[in-house]
Write a protein that holds these residues in place. Structure first.
Motif, short mmCIF file in Angstrom:
data_model
loop_
_atom_site.label_atom_id
_atom_site.label_comp_id
_atom_site.label_asym_id
_atom_site.label_seq_id
_atom_site.Cartn_x
_atom_site.Cartn_y
_atom_site.Cartn_z
N ALA A 86 0.75 -1.15 0.01
CA ALA A 86 -0.07 -0.02 0.18
C ALA A 86 0.80 1.15 0.14
O ALA A 86 1.90 1.34 0.75
N ASP A 87 0.59 2.19 -0.71
CA ASP A 87 1.23 3.53 -0.93
C ASP A 87 0.49 4.73 -0.91
O ASP A 87 0.74 5.75 -1.28
N THR B 81 -4.91 6.07 -4.84
CA THR B 81 -6.06 5.41 -5.24
C THR B 81 -6.19 5.40 -6.84
O THR B 81 -5.96 6.50 -7.49
N SER C 226 -8.04 0.95 -4.07
CA SER C 226 -6.80 1.44 -3.29
C SER C 226 -5.60 0.57 -3.58
O SER C 226 -5.94 -0.78 -3.69
N GLY D 238 -2.83 -1.62 -2.73
CA GLY D 238 -2.74 -2.47 -1.49
C GLY D 238 -3.97 -3.21 -1.10
O GLY D 238 -3.84 -4.12 -0.16
N ALA D 239 -5.19 -3.01 -1.89
CA ALA D 239 -6.12 -4.01 -1.66
C ALA D 239 -5.88 -5.18 -2.18
O ALA D 239 -5.30 -5.41 -2.97
#
Length: 368
Positions: A55-56, A59, A111, A113-114
């Motif tokens: 995740a960064d 979106t 998003s 990282g989902a």
């Protein structure tokens, strides 16, 4: 008991058989090891592909096109960095979820990282319907009404959205909106609120939203028409070209007349002759009643193109695409005059090169 039957295996043959068995065992062990290693690598790859990307905080707007297959969706997810693996492994993961045929076309905010499961919940769930309001703004209207009862952009917006007309007009005329390369800074938006049918989200609709939406649509149309280059070729600024188009919009009643009227306007400008277009004076009618008296026609008013040469100071209405195209591509002719001519057809104009021809047309068309 001694078996006297002859043996068909010599000592050499017995050794060869053992050797073959050893080779087969070694080959089996090698294959077994390779399979075991392959399974281990595949398992590690599978587990790696199952893990979501790091995740960064971003979106991504992810589009599922109508008719997209699960395979293409997986490929696009991988290409945009939303899952680790596409191809065979990505498709394997998708099939394992049982959701490959449940994906819905649409645009989704995903998003980074989902997990794949979280993404699938998003793209297989029909979005909630957002209440919208349909707003239709016809061609040729001005920002505000110039006489009681006249339809204007602000009155139409009020009728269809509830946004107060006075509030809309005041904001549109304030010069607070930027439309780079088209609308000079600090200039009111007259002529640039593009006439169209809009579907606008009902919640939170206000004057600013409507004005910005219409200006954005003007930019879309102008870019498609290559308006900047076309205006330059005609020796005009984009703002001046929109002014010409606005006059065409108010004067022409049938499409076949638009390019001819554009040609008359450019011919008159070229020879320094006043345009004599009464629609410009009606924009700032000295006696706001929707008609012009003899006294009105003599009024010293910057929008009176009977007594002032050149273009009026601003556009006088919002032109549609057809009038913008006519302003960009006028019909070349020697015509300097035109008059509405009911005998020739509803809304049709008759054109003339000389003033005497024009007077004859006036008599025939209007009985004057």
């Amino acid at each position: 008991m001694h078996d006297d039957r002859p043996s068909y295996l010599s000592e050499a043959d017995t050794g060869t058989d053992r050797h073959r068995r050893r080779i087969a065992l070694v080959a089996f062990l090698v294959v077994f090891c390779l399979v075991a290693v392959g399974v281990a690598v595949a398992g590690r790859s599978y587990r790696h592909c199952q893990e979501p990307p790091i995740a960064d905080g971003r979106t991504v707007s992810f589009v599922v096109h109508e008719g997209a297959t699960g395979q293409s969706v997986v490929r696009d997810l991988a290409d945009q960095g939303l899952i680790r693996c596409g191809g065979f492994m990505g498709n394997l993961l998708l099939r394992g979820t049982g959701q490959a045929t449940a994906i819905l076309a649409g645009t989704y905010d995903v998003s980074v990282g989902a997990s794949l499961d979280e993404i699938l919940v998003l793209i297989t769930t029909a979005p909630e319907e957002v209440p919208t309001v349909r707003v239709t703004v016809p061609e040729g209207l001005r920002i505000r009404s110039t006489f009681p009862g006249e339809r204007s952009i602000s009155s139409v917006v009020q009728e269809q959205t509830g946004v107060p007309a006075a509030q809309f007009a005041k904001l549109a005329e304030r010069g607070a909106f930027e439309l780079r390369s088209y609308l000079p800074p600090g200039t009111r938006a007259e002529g640039f609120l593009f006439p169209n049918t809009y579907q606008v989200v009902k919640k939170g609709i206000d004057a600013k939203t409507m004005i910005r939406t219409m200006l954005d649509q003007f930019r879309t149309q102008a870019e498609d028409l290559d308006l900047i280059a076309g205006a330059k070729e005609l020796g005009l600024s984009p703002y001046e070209l929109v002014t010409v188009a606005s006059m065409i919009e108010r004067e022409a009643q049938v499409d076949s007349d638009r390019a001819l009227i554009a040609g008359v306007i450019y011919n008159r400008l070229a020879v320094g002759q006043s345009l004599g277009i009464d629609a410009t004076l009606l924009y700032r009618d000295p006696t706001p009643d929707g008609s012009l008296s003899t006294a009105d026609l003599a009024t010293d008013n910057p929008y009176n193109t009977r007594i002032n040469a050149g273009l009026p100071p601003t556009p006088i209405a919002s032109p549609g695409r057809a009038s913008l195209e006519a302003a960009l591509h006028p019909k070349r002719s020697d015509y300097l005059y035109y008059v509405l001519c009911p005998p020739d057809g509803d809304g049709v104009h008759r054109f003339a090169v000389t003033y005497d021809e024009h007077l004859a047309n006036v008599r025939e068309c209007l009985g004057g």
